[in-house]
Design a protein around this motif. Structure first.
Motif, PDB file in Angstrom:
ATOM      1  N   ASP A 156       0.898  -1.229   0.140  1.00  9.06           N
ATOM      2  CA  ASP A 156       0.009  -0.070  -0.003  1.00  9.06           C
ATOM      3  C   ASP A 156       0.784   1.227   0.129  1.00  9.06           C
TER       4      ASP A 156
ATOM      5  N   SER B  64      -8.463   2.106 -13.205  1.00  5.99           N
ATOM      6  CA  SER B  64      -8.879   2.712 -11.885  1.00  5.99           C
ATOM      7  C   SER B  64      -7.789   3.448 -11.267  1.00  5.99           C
TER       8      SER B  64
ATOM      9  N   GLU C 155      -6.763   3.384  -8.316  1.00  7.28           N
ATOM     10  CA  GLU C 155      -5.630   2.500  -7.557  1.00  7.28           C
ATOM     11  C   GLU C 155      -4.361   2.242  -8.326  1.00  7.28           C
TER      12      GLU C 155
ATOM     13  N   LYS D 166      -0.197   3.888  -8.509  1.00  6.21           N
ATOM     14  CA  LYS D 166       1.004   2.926  -8.181  1.00  6.21           C
ATOM     15  C   LYS D 166       1.854   2.581  -9.388  1.00  6.21           C
TER      16      LYS D 166
END
Ligand code: DC
Length: 226
Positions: free
Chosen positions: A55, A93, A95, A99
Motif C-alpha cells: 500500500d 482505476s 488505484e 501505483k
C-alpha cells in the motif's frame, strides 16, 4: 493522405490526450496504435494482485522481475489482456493510476515493456504513445511529438472521462494524482519523461481534436511531402 512507412512517437505528460490523438491518427493513416502506458498499467495490476507492491508503494523488485518472465501481458480485441482475461477496466482505476509511476521506475519492468513494444515497431506504420517512445523505445522514429497542456485543464478532462465511466472522483484528487505522476515520470533515473531534441511540441490546452488533426496534417505534409 498517403503517408510513408514511418513510426510516430507521441510522448508527453499524463492526460494530455495522447491516446485519443494517437487513435485518430492510426485510423486516418491506417497505422497500428499502441498504448505503451497500458502495459505499465497491466504490470501494475499484476503486481498489486500478486503482492509485489504494498500500500505504501514498496516494491519487491526481485520477486516481480522473476514473475514477469511468466506474465502473458498482451493486446487483444478489447484492449489489454493478461492471458485470456481482459483487464482494460481495472487498469484505468485510481488505484492502478496511483501505483503505476513507482512501478514504471523499475528498470526490469521497463526492459520487459520495451521488448514488447519494439516487436510491434518492426514493420513501421505504427503510432505509439507514452513517455519515452521518442527518446528510448524508438529513438529513430521519423516523427516525434511532445504533448503538453495546462494541468488544471488536464485534470478536468480526466475527471470528466472517469465520471463518464461511473467513477465518482474529486477534481482535487485527480489533479494531485496527475501532478505526482508528472513529477515521478520526469525525475526517475531510467528513461525519464523528457522532450527528445528532435520532437515537435504540441500544447493542446485550447485546441479541439480537429485543430490537432489540422496541425498534424500540416506537419506531415511539410516533412514528408505528401
Ligand atoms: O499514459 P498512461 O497515463 O496510461 O501511463 C501510465 C503510467 O505509465 C505513467 O504514469 C508513466 C508510465 N509510462 C512510462 O513510464 N513510459 C511509457 N512509455 C508509458 C507510460
Amino acid at each position: 493522405m498517403q503517408v510513408p512507412d514511418i513510426i510516430i512517437a507521441i510522448d508527453g505528460y499524463s492526460s494530455t490526450g495522447k491516446s485519443s490523438f494517437a487513435k485518430i491518427i492510426a485510423k486516418e493513416f491506417s497505422f497500428l496504435y499502441l498504448d505503451s502506458g497500458a502495459l505499465y498499467r497491466g504490470v501494475t495490476l499484476f503486481a498489486i494482485e500478486n503482492g509485489y507492491i504494498s500500500d505504501d508503494c514498496t516494491i519487491d523488485v526481485p520477486g516481480l522481475d522473476k514473475a514477469l518472465t511468466g506474465l502473458d501481458l498482451h493486446f487483444g480485441e478489447d484492449g489489454t489482456y493478461i492471458g485470456e482475461r481482459c483487464i482494460e477496466k481495472e487498469i484505468r482505476s485510481l488505484e492502478v493510476a496511483g501505483k503505476v509511476s513507482p512501478i514504471a521506475t523499475v528498470a526490469e519492468v521497463r526492459s520487459f515493456v520495451d521488448m514488447k513494444l519494439r516487436e510491434f515497431g518492426k514493420e513501421r506504420r505504427v503510432v505509439m504513445d507514452g513517455r519515452d517512445i521518442g527518446t528510448t523505445v524508438f529513438p529513430d522514429a521519423e516523427l516525434k511529438i511532445f504533448m503538453t497542456a495546462d494541468p488544471m485543464i488536464r485534470a478536468e478532462r480526466r475527471a470528466a472521462e472517469m465520471r463518464a465511466k461511473g467513477d465518482d472522483v474529486k477534481i482535487e484528487d485527480v489533479l494531485k494524482n496527475l501532478q505526482e505522476r508528472d513529477y515521478i515520470d520526469s525525475h526517475r533515473e531510467v528513461s525519464p519523461l523528457t522532450q527528445a531534441a528532435d520532437a515537435i511540441v504540441l500544447d493542446n490546452s485550447h485546441m479541439t481534436m480537429d485543430d490537432q488533426m489540422v496541425w498534424l496534417r500540416n506537419v506531415v505534409s511539410e516533412r514528408f511531402g505528401c
